[in-house]
Design a protein around this motif. Structure first.
Motif, PDB file in Angstrom:
ATOM      1  N   LEU A  41       0.842  -1.191   0.098  1.00  0.00           N
ATOM      2  CA  LEU A  41      -0.100   0.113   0.192  1.00  0.00           C
ATOM      3  C   LEU A  41       0.984   1.248   0.159  1.00  0.00           C
ATOM      4  CD1 LEU A  41      -2.562  -1.119   2.728  1.00  0.00           C
ATOM      5  CD2 LEU A  41      -3.002  -0.993   0.077  1.00  0.00           C
ATOM      6  N   CYS A  42       2.141   1.272   0.374  1.00  0.00           N
ATOM      7  CA  CYS A  42       3.050   2.363   0.544  1.00  0.00           C
ATOM      8  C   CYS A  42       3.892   2.258  -0.806  1.00  0.00           C
ATOM      9  CB  CYS A  42       3.739   2.309   1.752  1.00  0.00           C
ATOM     10  SG  CYS A  42       5.060   0.718   1.826  1.00  0.00           S
ATOM     11  N   LEU A  43       3.778   1.728  -1.880  1.00  0.00           N
ATOM     12  CA  LEU A  43       4.322   1.926  -3.057  1.00  0.00           C
ATOM     13  C   LEU A  43       4.249   3.207  -3.911  1.00  0.00           C
ATOM     14  CD1 LEU A  43       5.599  -0.009  -5.666  1.00  0.00           C
ATOM     15  CD2 LEU A  43       3.290  -0.341  -6.290  1.00  0.00           C
ATOM     16  N   PHE A  88      16.223  -4.134  -3.459  1.00  0.00           N
ATOM     17  CA  PHE A  88      16.798  -2.792  -2.849  1.00  0.00           C
ATOM     18  C   PHE A  88      15.614  -1.684  -2.873  1.00  0.00           C
ATOM     19  CE2 PHE A  88      19.325   1.337  -2.812  1.00  0.00           C
ATOM     20  CZ  PHE A  88      20.001   0.989  -1.575  1.00  0.00           C
ATOM     21  N   SER A  89      15.146  -1.299  -3.630  1.00  0.00           N
ATOM     22  CA  SER A  89      14.123  -0.323  -3.576  1.00  0.00           C
ATOM     23  C   SER A  89      12.648  -0.615  -2.967  1.00  0.00           C
ATOM     24  CB  SER A  89      13.769  -0.035  -5.266  1.00  0.00           C
ATOM     25  OG  SER A  89      14.472   0.434  -6.119  1.00  0.00           O
ATOM     26  N   ALA A  90      12.716  -1.914  -2.992  1.00  0.00           N
ATOM     27  CA  ALA A  90      11.305  -2.524  -2.015  1.00  0.00           C
ATOM     28  C   ALA A  90      11.722  -2.241  -0.711  1.00  0.00           C
ATOM     29  CB  ALA A  90      11.168  -4.118  -2.204  1.00  0.00           C
ATOM     30  N   TYR A  91      12.951  -2.443  -0.293  1.00  0.00           N
ATOM     31  CA  TYR A  91      13.478  -2.265   1.326  1.00  0.00           C
ATOM     32  C   TYR A  91      13.315  -0.829   1.461  1.00  0.00           C
ATOM     33  CZ  TYR A  91      16.841  -0.186   4.180  1.00  0.00           C
ATOM     34  OH  TYR A  91      17.482   0.695   4.980  1.00  0.00           O
ATOM     35  N   LEU A  92      13.790   0.089   0.379  1.00  0.00           N
ATOM     36  CA  LEU A  92      13.579   1.510   0.829  1.00  0.00           C
ATOM     37  C   LEU A  92      12.435   2.174   1.035  1.00  0.00           C
ATOM     38  CD1 LEU A  92      16.540   2.670  -1.383  1.00  0.00           C
ATOM     39  CD2 LEU A  92      16.608   2.702   1.119  1.00  0.00           C
ATOM     40  N   ASN A  93      11.592   1.638   0.064  1.00  0.00           N
ATOM     41  CA  ASN A  93       9.962   1.986   0.053  1.00  0.00           C
ATOM     42  C   ASN A  93       9.375   1.840   1.380  1.00  0.00           C
ATOM     43  OD1 ASN A  93       7.639   1.905  -2.644  1.00  0.00           O
ATOM     44  ND2 ASN A  93       7.324   2.344  -0.621  1.00  0.00           N
ATOM     45  N   VAL A  94       9.641   0.630   1.931  1.00  0.00           N
ATOM     46  CA  VAL A  94       8.976   0.292   3.249  1.00  0.00           C
ATOM     47  C   VAL A  94       9.946   0.919   4.281  1.00  0.00           C
ATOM     48  CG1 VAL A  94       8.503  -1.670   4.931  1.00  0.00           C
ATOM     49  CG2 VAL A  94       8.154  -1.923   2.376  1.00  0.00           C
ATOM     50  N   ALA A  95      11.109   1.240   4.335  1.00  0.00           N
ATOM     51  CA  ALA A  95      11.966   1.694   5.447  1.00  0.00           C
ATOM     52  C   ALA A  95      11.819   3.387   5.411  1.00  0.00           C
ATOM     53  CB  ALA A  95      13.289   1.516   5.146  1.00  0.00           C
ATOM     54  N   LEU A  96      11.633   3.677   4.285  1.00  0.00           N
ATOM     55  CA  LEU A  96      11.447   5.462   4.068  1.00  0.00           C
ATOM     56  C   LEU A  96       9.841   5.706   4.757  1.00  0.00           C
ATOM     57  CD1 LEU A  96      13.061   6.258   1.087  1.00  0.00           C
ATOM     58  CD2 LEU A  96      13.617   7.263   3.163  1.00  0.00           C
ATOM     59  N   THR A  97       8.878   4.762   4.345  1.00  0.00           N
ATOM     60  CA  THR A  97       7.600   4.904   4.719  1.00  0.00           C
ATOM     61  C   THR A  97       7.469   4.847   6.447  1.00  0.00           C
ATOM     62  OG1 THR A  97       6.672   4.196   2.819  1.00  0.00           O
ATOM     63  CG2 THR A  97       5.342   4.260   4.902  1.00  0.00           C
ATOM     64  N   TYR A  99       9.871   5.113   8.781  1.00  0.00           N
ATOM     65  CA  TYR A  99      10.769   6.099   9.504  1.00  0.00           C
ATOM     66  C   TYR A  99       9.959   7.367   9.187  1.00  0.00           C
ATOM     67  CZ  TYR A  99      14.339   2.813  10.474  1.00  0.00           C
ATOM     68  OH  TYR A  99      15.179   1.509  10.763  1.00  0.00           O
ATOM     69  N   LYS A 100       9.508   7.686   8.225  1.00  0.00           N
ATOM     70  CA  LYS A 100       8.407   8.833   7.919  1.00  0.00           C
ATOM     71  C   LYS A 100       7.303   8.916   8.889  1.00  0.00           C
ATOM     72  CE  LYS A 100       7.938  12.856   5.816  1.00  0.00           C
ATOM     73  NZ  LYS A 100       6.840  13.514   6.696  1.00  0.00           N
ATOM     74  N   ILE A 101       6.504   7.992   8.926  1.00  0.00           N
ATOM     75  CA  ILE A 101       5.502   7.833   9.698  1.00  0.00           C
ATOM     76  C   ILE A 101       6.065   7.816  11.326  1.00  0.00           C
ATOM     77  CG2 ILE A 101       3.802   6.182  10.860  1.00  0.00           C
ATOM     78  CD1 ILE A 101       3.406   5.016   8.211  1.00  0.00           C
ATOM     79  N   CYS A 102       7.174   7.549  11.618  1.00  0.00           N
ATOM     80  CA  CYS A 102       7.483   7.838  13.004  1.00  0.00           C
ATOM     81  C   CYS A 102       7.900   9.272  13.271  1.00  0.00           C
ATOM     82  CB  CYS A 102       8.983   7.022  13.295  1.00  0.00           C
ATOM     83  SG  CYS A 102       8.714   5.151  13.478  1.00  0.00           S
ATOM     84  N   ASP A 103       8.494   9.643  12.038  1.00  0.00           N
ATOM     85  CA  ASP A 103       8.647  11.437  12.114  1.00  0.00           C
ATOM     86  C   ASP A 103       7.381  12.162  12.189  1.00  0.00           C
ATOM     87  OD1 ASP A 103      10.290  13.773  11.802  1.00  0.00           O
ATOM     88  OD2 ASP A 103       9.284  13.799   9.988  1.00  0.00           O
ATOM     89  N   ASP A 104       6.256  11.514  11.481  1.00  0.00           N
ATOM     90  CA  ASP A 104       5.007  12.248  11.551  1.00  0.00           C
ATOM     91  C   ASP A 104       4.212  12.214  12.712  1.00  0.00           C
ATOM     92  OD1 ASP A 104       5.557  13.232   8.805  1.00  0.00           O
ATOM     93  OD2 ASP A 104       4.274  11.368   7.688  1.00  0.00           O
ATOM     94  N   ILE A 105       4.618  11.217  13.409  1.00  0.00           N
ATOM     95  CA  ILE A 105       4.041  10.793  14.908  1.00  0.00           C
ATOM     96  C   ILE A 105       4.496  11.961  15.773  1.00  0.00           C
ATOM     97  CG2 ILE A 105       3.655   9.206  16.846  1.00  0.00           C
ATOM     98  CD1 ILE A 105       4.043   7.043  14.675  1.00  0.00           C
ATOM     99  N   GLN A 106       5.800  12.285  15.685  1.00  0.00           N
ATOM    100  CA  GLN A 106       6.442  13.219  16.484  1.00  0.00           C
ATOM    101  C   GLN A 106       5.886  14.663  16.178  1.00  0.00           C
ATOM    102  OE1 GLN A 106      10.557  13.097  17.341  1.00  0.00           O
ATOM    103  NE2 GLN A 106      10.597  10.971  16.351  1.00  0.00           N
ATOM    104  N   ASP A 107       5.507  14.878  14.957  1.00  0.00           N
ATOM    105  CA  ASP A 107       5.314  16.200  14.221  1.00  0.00           C
ATOM    106  C   ASP A 107       3.816  16.459  14.580  1.00  0.00           C
ATOM    107  OD1 ASP A 107       5.373  18.465  13.196  1.00  0.00           O
ATOM    108  OD2 ASP A 107       4.949  17.527  11.194  1.00  0.00           O
TER     109      ASP A 107
END
Length: 290
Positions: A41-43, A88-97, A99-107
């Motif tokens: 879903l985060c593709l 590699f891109s699959a990992y990045l897609n999931v990892a960035l999503t 960590y970005k959600i974690c960042d958004d939670i703080q924001d």
């Protein structure tokens, strides 16, 4: 912050658009194989571009096959078979999503964000140990970005753009440790300028809404010290912001040309010249009446 990097379809040959869709579907399948169905879903298009770019620096073209999928069940679609660039891109897609959600939670401190973070946390455990260094780069730079965005005053746009730009550059640079140093440097610089372009585009795209909701926006934080209204402020900064965004896009294309990709050149050139420009025009056209 994702989804800005995609082709400009009206100027793309049919065969190249089919290749783009094959990478998109291939990345979707690879995410499923590596992490399961839900993270599909985060593709996003940005990671599809990254898969195409990295794959095109290799010596052999990928293998395609025909298959149907749940979203498009009526006919077979061309799909790229999973390979190093897609994994590699699959990992990045999931990892960035994640960590970005974690960042958004703080924001935002939103319940929706917290639930999303809890849900994706289990998939973080599936990240390969091979990517431990990149995990640290992503997390540390998103944390740094969050700290900048939490400051009461920011004086430099380059400073607040740097964390996301840097992590994008480091991600590309670390794709293949066996690459020669010149190619690594070109990949880093391409990624740095692309990351800065994405961050600025996201800031410009969200500017009016962020100002209305009194949310952090780097453009507003750096340049609107006098508390101007959106209309007054946008007219004041639009030329300078355009210069920064177009300089980044031009640098991305220059560094791409230095890489000398082995295939998919027409598709990649379309994305990095026409696609980036078209996306910019879509954003500024929202404000043309001002």
């Amino acid at each position: 912050m994702f989804g800005y990097v995609k082709p400009y379809k009206p100027e793309l040959k049919v065969k190249d658009y089919e290749i783009f869709k094959a990478y998109y579907c291939g990345l979707c399948r690879t995410i499923k194989e590596s992490f399961g169905n839900i993270p599909r879903l985060c593709l996003n298009y940005d990671m599809t571009f990254m898969a195409i770019l990295l794959d095109s620096l290799g010596e052999e073209e990928g293998t395609y096959y025909m298959s149907r999928c749940l979203i498009h069940p009526s006919k077979n679609r061309m799909i790229l078979k999973s390979n190093k660039a897609l994994i590699f891109s699959a990992y990045l897609n999931v990892a960035l999503t994640y960590y970005k959600i974690c960042d958004d939670i703080q924001d935002d401190k939103s319940l929706k964000g917290a639930l999303s973070g809890m849900f994706l946390k289990g998939y973080k455990d599936l990240f390969s140990k091979e990517y431990k260094t990149l995990n640290t780069v992503i997390k540390d730079n998103l944390d740094l970005l969050n700290s900048y965005e939490s400051k009461e005053s920011i004086d430099s746009l380059d400073e607040v753009c740097h964390p996301f730009a840097y992590l994008t550059g480091k991600v590309l640079e670390n794709y293949d440790p066996s690459m020669d140093e010149t190619r690594k440097d070109n990949l880093f610089n391409l990624g740095y300028n692309l990351g800065k372009w994405i961050y600025l585009m996201d800031a410009l795209d969200d500017l009016k809404e962020d100002m209305r909701k009194n949310k952090f926006n780097p453009l507003n934080a750096v340049f609107n010290k006098n508390g101007l209204s959106f209309n007054e402020f946008y007219i004041k900064i639009k030329d300078g912001v355009e210069f920064n965004i177009l300089c980044c896009a031009n640098n991305v294309l220059d560094y791409y040309n230095s890489l000398q990709a082995n295939f998919n050149n027409a598709l990649l050139h379309n994305i990095l010249s026409l696609g980036l420009m078209h996306r910019y025009e879509l954003v500024i056209n929202k404000y043309t009446a001002l």
